[in-house]
Design an enzyme around this catalytic site. Structure first.
Site, short mmCIF file in Angstrom:
data_model
loop_
_atom_site.label_atom_id
_atom_site.label_comp_id
_atom_site.label_asym_id
_atom_site.label_seq_id
_atom_site.Cartn_x
_atom_site.Cartn_y
_atom_site.Cartn_z
N HIS A 150 -9.53 1.24 5.14
CA HIS A 150 -8.24 1.42 5.83
C HIS A 150 -8.45 2.39 6.99
O HIS A 150 -9.25 3.33 6.90
CB HIS A 150 -7.20 1.98 4.84
CG HIS A 150 -5.82 1.96 5.41
ND1 HIS A 150 -5.39 2.89 6.32
CD2 HIS A 150 -4.79 1.10 5.23
CE1 HIS A 150 -4.14 2.61 6.66
NE2 HIS A 150 -3.75 1.52 6.02
N ASN A 191 0.87 -1.19 0.00
CA ASN A 191 0.00 0.00 0.00
C ASN A 191 0.90 1.22 0.00
O ASN A 191 1.48 1.57 1.02
CB ASN A 191 -0.89 -0.05 1.26
CG ASN A 191 -1.70 1.21 1.47
OD1 ASN A 191 -1.79 2.05 0.57
ND2 ASN A 191 -2.29 1.34 2.65
N TRP A 192 1.00 1.86 -1.18
CA TRP A 192 1.92 3.00 -1.29
C TRP A 192 1.36 4.25 -0.63
O TRP A 192 2.05 5.25 -0.50
CB TRP A 192 2.22 3.30 -2.76
CG TRP A 192 3.01 2.22 -3.48
CD1 TRP A 192 3.43 1.02 -2.96
CD2 TRP A 192 3.47 2.24 -4.84
NE1 TRP A 192 4.12 0.30 -3.90
CE2 TRP A 192 4.15 1.03 -5.07
CE3 TRP A 192 3.36 3.16 -5.87
CZ2 TRP A 192 4.73 0.72 -6.32
CZ3 TRP A 192 3.93 2.86 -7.11
CH2 TRP A 192 4.61 1.65 -7.32
N LYS A 193 0.09 4.23 -0.28
CA LYS A 193 -0.57 5.41 0.31
C LYS A 193 -0.37 6.62 -0.62
O LYS A 193 -0.32 6.46 -1.83
CB LYS A 193 -0.07 5.64 1.74
CG LYS A 193 -0.19 4.36 2.59
CD LYS A 193 0.01 4.59 4.04
CE LYS A 193 -0.15 3.26 4.79
NZ LYS A 193 -0.04 3.39 6.23
N GLU A 245 -5.33 -4.82 10.91
CA GLU A 245 -4.30 -3.81 11.09
C GLU A 245 -4.56 -3.02 12.37
O GLU A 245 -5.40 -2.10 12.36
CB GLU A 245 -4.29 -2.84 9.91
CG GLU A 245 -4.02 -3.48 8.57
CD GLU A 245 -3.48 -2.46 7.58
OE1 GLU A 245 -2.33 -2.61 7.16
OE2 GLU A 245 -4.19 -1.50 7.27
N GLY A 289 2.79 -1.09 4.32
CA GLY A 289 2.80 0.31 3.94
C GLY A 289 4.21 0.79 3.64
O GLY A 289 4.74 0.57 2.55
N GLY A 290 4.83 1.41 4.62
CA GLY A 290 6.14 2.04 4.44
C GLY A 290 7.16 1.16 3.73
O GLY A 290 7.85 1.61 2.79
N SER A 298 3.45 -2.02 10.44
CA SER A 298 4.89 -2.08 10.71
C SER A 298 5.53 -3.42 10.36
O SER A 298 6.47 -3.85 11.04
CB SER A 298 5.18 -1.69 12.16
OG SER A 298 4.83 -0.33 12.39
N GLU A 327 -6.81 4.79 7.96
CA GLU A 327 -6.58 6.20 7.61
C GLU A 327 -7.80 6.80 6.91
O GLU A 327 -8.01 8.01 6.95
CB GLU A 327 -5.30 6.31 6.76
CG GLU A 327 -4.06 6.08 7.61
CD GLU A 327 -2.86 5.54 6.88
OE1 GLU A 327 -2.82 5.55 5.65
OE2 GLU A 327 -1.92 5.07 7.58
P1 PGA Z 1 2.87 0.35 7.66
O1 PGA Z 1 1.40 0.56 7.06
O2 PGA Z 1 3.40 -0.95 7.07
O3 PGA Z 1 3.65 1.55 7.17
O4 PGA Z 1 2.75 0.28 9.12
C1 PGA Z 1 0.52 -0.52 6.90
C2 PGA Z 1 -0.78 -0.04 6.34
O5 PGA Z 1 -1.23 1.04 6.71
O6 PGA Z 1 -1.39 -0.73 5.51
#
Ligand code: PGA
Length: 255
Positions: A103, A12-14, A173, A238-239, A217, A105
């Protein structure tokens, strides 16, 4: 005893990536996928979810590879007067085969309720996309020992009725683990996944083999032990998905 589902490794590149770095990342993943033979190949399905602005071009870059493309959100309606939104049909048209919905967010930043997440998931299914439905407790809920109750409520409210195992993926998550470097203990992750499996499997035979991802994470150092847990059928990353080395190492950590 049924075989566990093939894991899914989803990046997930956000809201990250312009045409330069985003397309270079996609090209690098395609190169790795093409050169990874036999034992070298990750034992999972691969997916990247770039920002909407890059979806078309990333999907095109991935089209001759085993890596799928997905959207990060979709509107519940197929079309209409919704300035700034994108429909599931549009994601599909741009080359997506998956859509992330719910998600944290989006739930927190855009006040998305379980009912809205469910409507979005239904829209994704209606467009022929696989919906990745995210659930997870906040730090306060975790601290109060409410995790399992929160998960139950989110599952009951966010999942469409009777989806097939190929149509829906559940991503657990914990909100407090996203982008923080913190993760629950392995025992905690295993307990939540077992609980989710119990609920899904209790609802339908399809739920017994639906993929349940862990997200929050995940990195090259912790991936193998998390992905090795029973009922963890891949990860939503994500990251670490913004770095080809890290994402590939995590994908290769699937047992
Ligand atoms: P993260 O994000 O791996 O940067 O913690 C995961 C996500 O939000 O899907």
């Amino acid at each position: 005893m049924t075989d566990p589902p093939r894991p899914l490794m989803a990046g997930n590149w956000k809201m990250n990536g312009l045409s330069g770095d985003g397309l270079a990342l996609a090209a690098e993943l395609v190169r790795r996928a093409a050169s990874a033979k036999g034992e070298e190949a990750p034992a999972c399905d691969l997916l990247v979810c770039p920002p909407a602005s890059l979806l078309w071009r990333v999907a095109e870059a991935l089209s001759q590879s085993p890596i799928a493309a997905g959207g990060q959100d979709c509107h519940a309606d197929a079309e209409g007067a919704h300035t700034g939104d994108i429909s599931a049909e549009m994601l599909k048209d741009a080359g997506a085969s998956y859509a992330i919905v719910g998600h944290s967010e989006r739930r927190a930043g855009h006040s998305e309720t379980d009912a809205l997440v469910r409507a979005k998931a239904e829209a994704a299914l209606g467009a022929g996309l696989c919906a990745i439905i995210c659930i997870g407790e906040t730090e306060a809920q975790y601290g109060a020992g409410e995790t399992l109750g929160v998960i139950e409520k989110q599952l009951a409210g966010s999942l469409p009725d009777g989806p097939g195992a190929a149509e829906v993926v559940v991503a657990y998550e914990p909100v407090w683990a996203i982008g923080t470097g913190l993760t629950p203990s392995l025992d905690e992750i295993a307990a939540v996944h077992a609980h989710i499996r119990g609920i899904l499997g209790g609802a339908s035979a399809e739920g017994g083999v639906m993929r349940i991802l862990y997200g929050g994470s995940v990195n090259p150092a912790n991936a193998a032990e998390i992905l090795g847990l029973e009922e963890v059928n891949g990860a939503l990353v994500g990251g670490a998905s913004l770095n080809a080395d890290d994402f590939w190492t995590i994908a290769r950590s699937c047992p």
